[in-house]
Design an enzyme around this catalytic site. Structure first.
Site, PDB file in Angstrom:
ATOM      1  CB  SER A   1      -8.081   0.271   6.135  1.00 19.30           C
ATOM      2  OG  SER A   1      -9.130   1.273   5.826  1.00 19.30           O
TER       3      SER A   1
ATOM      4  CE  LYS B   1      -4.086   1.548   2.773  1.00 15.25           C
ATOM      5  NZ  LYS B   1      -4.658   1.853   3.977  1.00 15.25           N
TER       6      LYS B   1
ATOM      7  CB  SER C   1      -8.130   3.217   3.225  1.00 13.18           C
ATOM      8  OG  SER C   1      -7.249   2.462   3.894  1.00 13.18           O
TER       9      SER C   1
END
Ligand code: ZN
Lengths: 489, 481
Positions: free
Chosen positions: B165, B66, B141
């Site tokens: 997330s 990420k 996310s």
């Protein structure tokens, strides 16, 4: 008719002291002063994304010792908080500090010898925080330059109650605090390195109805970095507040800055005051539990504090309060003194020597006593030679200077260079006899009552010994020999 | 090109056995990204691994991370305009650990800006699409990481989980995602959203792959003062692989609040069916009640936003990232932050600043922190009786792009079931539990602190008797030949 009581100053201080750690508070960067800009920096103290603080245990230990030096109660459990505000030299946009639960609560610093009375200044709290960087505005280029070397250096903030009653007393407090912190080994308190900075809270008060106080609105003067500035800024505020009272002008509670050159304080822009720091517990650092054993151990590391030591120097060694204060204000001088006395030096002689010769040398060269090759034992031996009359004070100073330069033991210097005074009566008497025999006229003149002739004869003794005879003793022995001689005749 | 095995475990075995080279593995992954990511939008930066792989348990494994994890070799932007061209000078501890284990980073994945969001639509760069249905969001996310794994572009990815997330996008994308016990994985080098809640974790196709990654990620790091010594560090895969026939004696609670109003009944049905599967394996399954769950959402949005308002203060245009043209320092702050941050980030900074402000602090922040402790105690009490809790991961399957962007509260609801695990710092995993229509739905297993190995092993047992995790989405880039 009873008039209103007089207004008097009420002064509280907030002091920031840089703790004497090798590295910064939350990263491994060196905390040294004076390095080229932005050379002692890393992702943590630059606040780079993703960086995290990790506490320097030594900063916590020195903070605990600092708190103990001012008599504070170290809290068993404490935590850090974030103090949020934007400033270019504050790279994270917050400062890691303490708020709700500080390192220590309470304490007091006693000032003696202040206006002939003992004064107590209560300490409200001591907390730990990190220093910010330094901004320099260049008028020339219109740029602001940032140096983050100081950023993250550990500070202890010491907050007093408003217990000081004059600018001079505030200064005396700061001097005592500096001595305390140095003795405790918490900070070197080098003013030129910005290791002590001070905010003052000031107003004028007088007793009012009941037990209350009434007074002018508080002025906070920020960021004073010398004791002189603190005193001068306070003196300025005293007259400013007095004039406001006299003129009936209202004062407002405000933050002010000190202009060293013009010798005045001036109000900060109102924006600077409108801070809401939005403190909240620092989630990157778990709460800290102080092990009681560690706290006790650290408290024991705090040596005898200046006030107690001064008292002991006065009582135990019969020193005057000036000498006691002067020695104790520099822990290394006081330690040297005590060791010299333990080696047999006369306390008063040792104090005079240290405050004269030693301190003079240190002040002139900027050296630290630890840098010099002399030892208390050397001093004790030298002073006993002087006391025994074996060498003169001037000679002692010469061999001491040599010792300071070269580390050569002053007593051996005396021995080897034959500087030792001839104070041995038998040796001297033999010489005296020779001189009398060689100078019968002068001897005659003296016995006839001409005092001046003795000086000539002493000079002859000195000449025979190439200056090594103890002149006092030569004088005595000559008188005795001449008197006896005349009796014989 | 040889077949590109679908799981990290199979791929590392293939490399170890010499059936494939690490170069071929990286090339296959990069080729799949090249071919499919134009449609998917899972990656923000892609690149050939520079260094040869180190010999370790992940030798040769291509993976993605990420874009809020600091990497020296790739920009790290948090999908935000304010960090558009920022490349950190160091690798996050998690990234360095993966490198030391032999894994090779092939790209950084898209996300909601600064991890604030549940759909990847808050990315300041581009949206990510769901490989099951390109009209739908992948969740967020960590939506880029989830979509990349689900589509077979990489066998494994790292994500971060502050309120769900990792788990919620794992659910939306039909893969397995694990949020470890708080403190298990160092946060050093994770660009913080909410420090007391953030945790790095793996997204993979299976619980075993997550366990394999956990063996690398979990460990005490002196650089993160909140990191802990995990008693099972290095033993997660071993625990997952252990021969077990049943869950006899294991007690699993189904908290009624997670199956109630606000939860799509079809999704609740999937979770109950998963509970039945575990019961068939011998577990004792009982309904329980956790009434304070109702406060999870408001408490989370106060605490997480408060921390975020402070964590994001450093993006000021002074030292790195975007610097807007400005007249003076205040103007610099205003313009840089005004131009650099997106709407949702600004909303949370304002919300958090408000919650910490004088006059509101006690009523908002302090009270929320107190309720958080009450919720944590309630969970601790539940874990005195139950080994695990089983719930839906998210109230609905993946929704359509644009469906919730106008309504932040509807968007926040997507994290309803996942937030409590972050508040309590406990481990939780989401794994595929079934389908609603053509869309995958994940179920969540939570356990007490440090029960990470047990959770992984339980999820693995579920995956031994089910096939939901083997179903491939219509957009599939793995196994290319
Ligand atoms: Zn540093």
């Amino acid at each position: 008719m009873t008039g209103s009581p007089e207004y008097r100053p009420m002064i509280g201080l907030e002091i920031h002291v840089a703790l004497a750690t090798r590295s910064k508070m939350f990263c491994g960067c060196s905390a040294e002063f004076g390095a080229p800009p932005n050379t002692n920096v890393c992702p943590v103290c630059l606040g780079l994304p993703g960086s995290l603080p990790a506490i320097n245990a030594r900063a916590l230990e020195l903070g605990i010792m600092c708190a103990r030096a001012v008599g504070g109660q170290v809290q068993a459990r404490m935590h850090f908080e974030r103090k949020n505000y934007h400033y270019p030299d504050l790279p994270k946009g917050y400062q890691i500090s303490q708020y709700a639960v500080p390192l220590a609560i309470g304490g007091e610093v006693v000032l003696d010898d202040v206006e002939d009375a003992e004064r107590r200044v209560r300490i409200r709290r001591v907390h730990l925080e990190e220093d910010a960087g330094k901004s320099t505005h260049s008028a020339e280029t219109g740029h602001t330059l940032l140096d983050f070397n100081r950023c993250g250096v550990p500070l202890a903030e010491i907050v007093t109650e408003p217990d000081m009653r004059s600018p001079g007393e505030a200064r005396a407090f700061l001097e005592e605090l500096r001595a305390l912190l140095r003795v405790a080994g918490v900070s070197e308190v080098r003013m030129e390195a910005g290791e002590l900075r001070c905010d003052v809270n000031f107003n004028l008060v007088r007793s009012a109805a009941g037990d209350g106080l009434e007074g002018t609105e508080i002025s906070e003067v920020k960021n004073l970095n010398s004791f002189r500035s603190v005193q001068r800024a306070l003196e300025y505020e005293v007259s400013r507040h007095r004039e406001a009272i006299r003129g009936g002008e209202p004062l407002v509670h405000e933050t002010r800055h000190w202009d060293e050159e013009r010798g005045i304080t001036y109000a900060a822009r109102s924006k600077e005051e409108a801070h809401d720091y939005r403190y909240f517990p620092e989630p990157d650092l778990p709460p800290i539990s102080v092990d009681p054993d560690l706290a006790q151990y650290l408290a024991a590391q705090v040596p005898e504090l200046p006030r107690a030591r001064r008292r002991r120097f006065r009582n135990e060694f019969d020193l005057g309060s000036y000498d006691a204060r002067a020695l104790v204000s520099e822990a290394e001088l006081a330690d040297f003194f005590e060791e010299a006395v333990a080696e047999g030096a006369d306390p008063k002689d040792a104090a005079n020597w240290i405050l004269g010769e030693v301190r003079g040398h240190l002040n002139a060269t900027g050296d630290s006593l630890a840098d010099l090759p002399v030892t208390p034992r050397m001093l004790a031996a030298l002073l006993s030679l002087v006391a025994a009359g074996e060498i003169s004070g001037t000679m002692a100073k010469d061999v001491w200077s040599e010792a300071v330069e070269t580390g050569r033991d002053p007593v051996s210097s005396v021995e080897e260079s034959g500087l030792r005074q001839i104070s041995d009566e038998e040796t001297l008497d033999a010489l005296v006899e020779e001189v009398i025999e060689e100078n019968p006229d002068a001897a005659e003149e003296f016995t006839a009552g001409k005092e001046k002739a003795l000086g000539f004869l002493v000079g002859q003794v000195m000449k025979k010994t190439r200056g090594q005879a103890n002149p006092q003793l030569a004088n005595e022995r000559l008188r005795k020999a001449l008197r006896n001689g005349s009796d014989h005749r | 090109m040889p077949e590109y095995p679908a799981t990290a475990l199979a791929l590392t075995e293939a490399i170890r056995d010499g059936e494939m080279t690490s170069e071929e593995a990286a090339a296959a992954s990069l080729a799949a990204i090249e071919r499919f990511d134009g449609r998917l939008g899972a990656f923000l930066s892609v690149g050939d691994p520079v260094d040869p792989p180190v010999d370790g348990i992940l030798r040769g494994l291509p993976y993605a991370a990420k874009d809020n994890l600091c990497t020296r070799d790739f920009p790290t932007t948090c999908a935000s305009g304010i960090l558009a061209d920022y490349t950190p000078p160091y690798d996050a501890t998690a990234i360095a650990g993966m490198t030391r284990a032999g894994a090779r980073l092939v790209g950084k994945t898209n996300m909601d800006e600064f991890a604030m969001g549940s759909s990847n639509e808050n990315s300041g760069i581009k949206p990510t699409r769901n490989p099951w249905d390109l009209q739908r969001v992948p969740g967020g996310s960590s939506g880029g990481s989830a979509a990349a794994v689900a589509a077979g572009l990489v066998p494994l990815a790292l994500g971060t989980d502050t309120g769900g997330s990792i788990r919620q996008p794992a659910s939306f994308c039909g893969i397995t995602g694990m949020k470890p016990t708080y403190g298990s994985v160092s946060r050093l080098g994770l660009i913080a959203f909410a420090s007391s809640l953030d945790q790095i974790g793996p997204l993979g196709r299976t619980a075993r792959d997550c366990a394999l990654a956990m063996d690398v990620l979990v460990g005490r790091d002196a650089g993160d003062s909140t990191s802990i010594e995990h008693p099972h560090a290095g033993q997660f895969l071993q625990a997952a692989l252990e021969e077990r026939e049943s869950l006899r004696g294991v007690r699993i609670g189904l908290p009624a609040e997670y199956y109630a109003e606000g939860i799509d009944p079809e999704v609740a049905r999937v979770a109950r069916r998963a509970a039945k599967t575990l019961e068939d394996l011998g577990a004792i399954v009982e309904e329980i009640s956790l009434p304070h769950t109702a406060y999870a959402l408001p408490v989370y949005y106060i605490l997480a936003s408060a921390e975020a308002s402070s964590n994001l203060a450093r993006f000021d245009g002074v030292r790195y990232g975007l610097r807007a043209a400005a007249d003076d320092i205040d103007d610099l702050y205003r313009r840089t932050r005004g131009e650099g941050f997106g709407e949702e980030v600004k909303r949370r900074i304002m919300l958090g600043t408000y919650a910490l402000s004088a006059g509101y602090y006690d009523d908002l922040y302090v009270k929320a922190a107190r309720v958080r402790r009450v919720m944590v105690r309630e969970l601790e009490e539940a874990f005195k009786v139950y080994d695990y809790l089983l719930t839906p991961t998210s109230p609905t399957p993946a929704f359509c792009l644009g469906e919730r962007t106008e309504d932040p509260l509807a968007m926040y609801m997507a994290d309803l079931c996942t937030i409590p695990a972050n508040m309590a710092g406990i481990p939780a995993i989401s794994f595929p539990g079934g389908f609603v229509g053509d869309l995958p739905v994940g179920v969540q297993l939570m356990g007490p602190r440090l029960s990470d190995a047990g959770i992984l092993a339980t999820a693995d047992l579920f995956q031994r008797v089910t096939d939901y995790h083997r179903v491939r989405p219509p957009l599939w880039g793995g196994d290319t030949s």
